[in-house]
Motif scaffolding. Structure first.
Motif, PDB file in Angstrom:
ATOM      1  N   GLY A  94     -17.537  -2.804   4.908  1.00  0.00           N
ATOM      2  CA  GLY A  94     -16.556  -3.872   4.748  1.00  0.00           C
ATOM      3  C   GLY A  94     -16.616  -4.449   3.348  1.00  0.00           C
ATOM      4  N   GLY A  95     -15.450  -4.677   2.746  1.00  0.00           N
ATOM      5  CA  GLY A  95     -15.421  -5.230   1.400  1.00  0.00           C
ATOM      6  C   GLY A  95     -14.011  -5.326   0.869  1.00  0.00           C
ATOM      7  N   LEU A  96     -13.860  -5.130  -0.426  1.00  0.00           N
ATOM      8  CA  LEU A  96     -12.566  -5.215  -1.102  1.00  0.00           C
ATOM      9  C   LEU A  96     -12.237  -3.878  -1.759  1.00  0.00           C
ATOM     10  N   TYR A  97     -10.946  -3.651  -1.976  1.00  0.00           N
ATOM     11  CA  TYR A  97     -10.539  -2.488  -2.763  1.00  0.00           C
ATOM     12  C   TYR A  97      -9.667  -2.953  -3.923  1.00  0.00           C
ATOM     13  N   PHE A  98      -9.649  -2.138  -4.963  1.00  0.00           N
ATOM     14  CA  PHE A  98      -8.814  -2.374  -6.138  1.00  0.00           C
ATOM     15  C   PHE A  98      -8.045  -1.083  -6.411  1.00  0.00           C
ATOM     16  N   ASP A  99      -6.725  -1.194  -6.475  1.00  0.00           N
ATOM     17  CA  ASP A  99      -5.870  -0.016  -6.596  1.00  0.00           C
ATOM     18  C   ASP A  99      -5.049  -0.110  -7.879  1.00  0.00           C
ATOM     19  N   PHE A 100      -5.122   0.935  -8.707  1.00  0.00           N
ATOM     20  CA  PHE A 100      -4.424   0.964  -9.987  1.00  0.00           C
ATOM     21  C   PHE A 100      -3.420   2.119  -9.977  1.00  0.00           C
ATOM     22  N   GLY A 101      -2.133   1.803  -9.982  1.00  0.00           N
ATOM     23  CA  GLY A 101      -1.104   2.833  -9.990  1.00  0.00           C
ATOM     24  C   GLY A 101      -1.087   3.601 -11.287  1.00  0.00           C
ATOM     25  N   ASN A 141      13.924  -2.868  -5.551  1.00  0.00           N
ATOM     26  CA  ASN A 141      12.669  -3.232  -6.209  1.00  0.00           C
ATOM     27  C   ASN A 141      11.836  -1.994  -6.497  1.00  0.00           C
ATOM     28  N   SER A 142      11.003  -2.096  -7.527  1.00  0.00           N
ATOM     29  CA  SER A 142       9.940  -1.117  -7.748  1.00  0.00           C
ATOM     30  C   SER A 142       8.649  -1.771  -7.250  1.00  0.00           C
ATOM     31  N   TYR A 143       7.496  -1.263  -7.707  1.00  0.00           N
ATOM     32  CA  TYR A 143       6.233  -1.762  -7.172  1.00  0.00           C
ATOM     33  C   TYR A 143       5.253  -2.055  -8.300  1.00  0.00           C
ATOM     34  N   ARG A 144       4.454  -3.078  -8.113  1.00  0.00           N
ATOM     35  CA  ARG A 144       3.450  -3.443  -9.111  1.00  0.00           C
ATOM     36  C   ARG A 144       2.356  -2.377  -9.146  1.00  0.00           C
ATOM     37  N   ASN A 145       1.818  -2.144 -10.335  1.00  0.00           N
ATOM     38  CA  ASN A 145       0.836  -1.071 -10.471  1.00  0.00           C
ATOM     39  C   ASN A 145      -0.609  -1.538 -10.261  1.00  0.00           C
ATOM     40  N   PHE A 146      -0.789  -2.726  -9.683  1.00  0.00           N
ATOM     41  CA  PHE A 146      -2.132  -3.175  -9.313  1.00  0.00           C
ATOM     42  C   PHE A 146      -2.078  -3.872  -7.966  1.00  0.00           C
ATOM     43  N   ASP A 147      -3.049  -3.566  -7.118  1.00  0.00           N
ATOM     44  CA  ASP A 147      -3.150  -4.200  -5.808  1.00  0.00           C
ATOM     45  C   ASP A 147      -4.621  -4.388  -5.471  1.00  0.00           C
ATOM     46  N   THR A 148      -4.915  -5.370  -4.656  1.00  0.00           N
ATOM     47  CA  THR A 148      -6.261  -5.584  -4.144  1.00  0.00           C
ATOM     48  C   THR A 148      -6.167  -6.098  -2.721  1.00  0.00           C
ATOM     49  N   GLY A 149      -7.206  -5.854  -1.939  1.00  0.00           N
ATOM     50  CA  GLY A 149      -7.157  -6.286  -0.553  1.00  0.00           C
ATOM     51  C   GLY A 149      -8.428  -5.954   0.204  1.00  0.00           C
ATOM     52  N   LEU A 150      -8.327  -6.008   1.515  1.00  0.00           N
ATOM     53  CA  LEU A 150      -9.464  -5.813   2.412  1.00  0.00           C
ATOM     54  C   LEU A 150      -9.686  -4.329   2.672  1.00  0.00           C
ATOM     55  N   HIS A 151     -10.942  -3.908   2.575  1.00  0.00           N
ATOM     56  CA  HIS A 151     -11.329  -2.514   2.834  1.00  0.00           C
ATOM     57  C   HIS A 151     -12.282  -2.487   4.028  1.00  0.00           C
ATOM     58  N   LEU A 152     -11.925  -1.739   5.081  1.00  0.00           N
ATOM     59  CA  LEU A 152     -12.758  -1.576   6.274  1.00  0.00           C
ATOM     60  C   LEU A 152     -12.882  -0.085   6.569  1.00  0.00           C
ATOM     61  N   ALA A 153     -14.101   0.365   6.860  1.00  0.00           N
ATOM     62  CA  ALA A 153     -14.297   1.797   7.110  1.00  0.00           C
ATOM     63  C   ALA A 153     -15.441   2.014   8.087  1.00  0.00           C
ATOM     64  N   THR A 154     -15.397   3.158   8.758  1.00  0.00           N
ATOM     65  CA  THR A 154     -16.492   3.577   9.617  1.00  0.00           C
ATOM     66  C   THR A 154     -16.622   5.091   9.518  1.00  0.00           C
ATOM     67  N   SER A 155     -17.857   5.586   9.634  1.00  0.00           N
ATOM     68  CA  SER A 155     -18.073   7.031   9.516  1.00  0.00           C
ATOM     69  C   SER A 155     -19.329   7.429  10.275  1.00  0.00           C
ATOM     70  N   ILE A 156     -19.392   8.707  10.597  1.00  0.00           N
ATOM     71  CA  ILE A 156     -20.565   9.304  11.233  1.00  0.00           C
ATOM     72  C   ILE A 156     -21.113  10.370  10.289  1.00  0.00           C
ATOM     73  N   LYS A 157     -22.416  10.296  10.010  1.00  0.00           N
ATOM     74  CA  LYS A 157     -23.052  11.279   9.135  1.00  0.00           C
ATOM     75  C   LYS A 157     -23.967  12.176   9.956  1.00  0.00           C
ATOM     76  N   PHE A 158     -23.768  13.495   9.826  1.00  0.00           N
ATOM     77  CA  PHE A 158     -24.532  14.482  10.582  1.00  0.00           C
ATOM     78  C   PHE A 158     -25.515  15.199   9.660  1.00  0.00           C
ATOM     79  N   MET A 159     -26.748  15.326  10.094  1.00  0.00           N
ATOM     80  CA  MET A 159     -27.774  16.106   9.391  1.00  0.00           C
ATOM     81  C   MET A 159     -27.926  15.678   7.925  1.00  0.00           C
ATOM     82  N   ASP A 160     -27.615  14.414   7.644  1.00  0.00           N
ATOM     83  CA  ASP A 160     -27.723  13.859   6.292  1.00  0.00           C
ATOM     84  C   ASP A 160     -26.849  14.576   5.276  1.00  0.00           C
ATOM     85  N   LYS A 161     -25.855  15.359   5.734  1.00  0.00           N
ATOM     86  CA  LYS A 161     -25.041  16.153   4.799  1.00  0.00           C
ATOM     87  C   LYS A 161     -23.536  16.002   4.991  1.00  0.00           C
TER      88      LYS A 161
END
Length: 199
Positions: A94-101, A141-161
């Protein structure tokens, strides 16, 4: 549609496929918690179709917009790890993301039909192509080339690889860029499936 009463119908959809490539680094503070960051290059696309009419006038326009855009996406997050079985570890981030177009295009096709003073149906086709980011010639409209927001993720790691996961990002900024009197609102929402190899 809240911004423009002339839009009587609107459909928005994702493109056929979005993809990305990147690297991540995690600094473990303990066996349970760590700090992570990534550098990802993303390619996305989307479509918007709308019907536009003018009150009291016998005309209608059908507008078809295809957006294609690329960006550098940098999440910064706290990562929690849990051992759920032998050689299987579950991570929650959980954290933030920064996106640069970096680049992109907006292709617009407008089919306009009007009835002239003689009662004849007159049609016209207009094609427009502009940059996706920060371009005052884009349709609505077009779109701004910078965005920031909430980042949430989950993952499963197998055999440390091998890592397999899901992630979501919810933009805080209004990324719609318009020089007109009306200012539409648009927020990025992303959902990714991920697969990775751990060095």
């Amino acid at each position: 549609m809240d911004s423009y009463s002339e839009i009587t119908d609107l459909n928005s959809s994702m493109g056929l496929a979005g993809m990305g490539l990147g690297v991540s680094v995690k600094f473990n503070l303990s066996s349970f918690i760590g700090l992570g960051t990534e550098l990802n290059y993303l390619r996305n696309s989307g479509k918007i179709n709308m019907a536009v009419t003018a009150d009291g006038k016998p005309n209608v326009s059908n507008v078809f917009i295809k957006n294609s855009y690329r960006s550098l996406n940098i999440p910064v997050y706290v990562s929690f790890g849990f051992n759920v079985a032998n050689n299987v570890r579950w991570n929650v981030d959980g954290g933030l993301y920064f996106d640069f177009g970096t680049s992109g295009s907006q292709k617009t096709t407008i089919y306009n039909a009007t009835v002239n003073d003689l009662g004849q149906l007159v049609t016209a086709i207009t094609n427009l192509k502009t940059d996706y980011y920060d371009n005052d010639k884009a349709y609505l409209n077009s779109y701004r080339n910078f965005d920031t927001g909430l980042h949430l993720a989950t993952s499963i790691k197998f055999m440390d690889k091998i890592s397999v996961g899901l992630r979501s990002q919810f933009g805080f900024r209004n990324v719609a860029q318009s020089n007109g009197i009306v200012k539409p609102t648009s927020h990025n929402i992303r959902l990714f499936a991920t697969i990775g190899y751990v060095l």
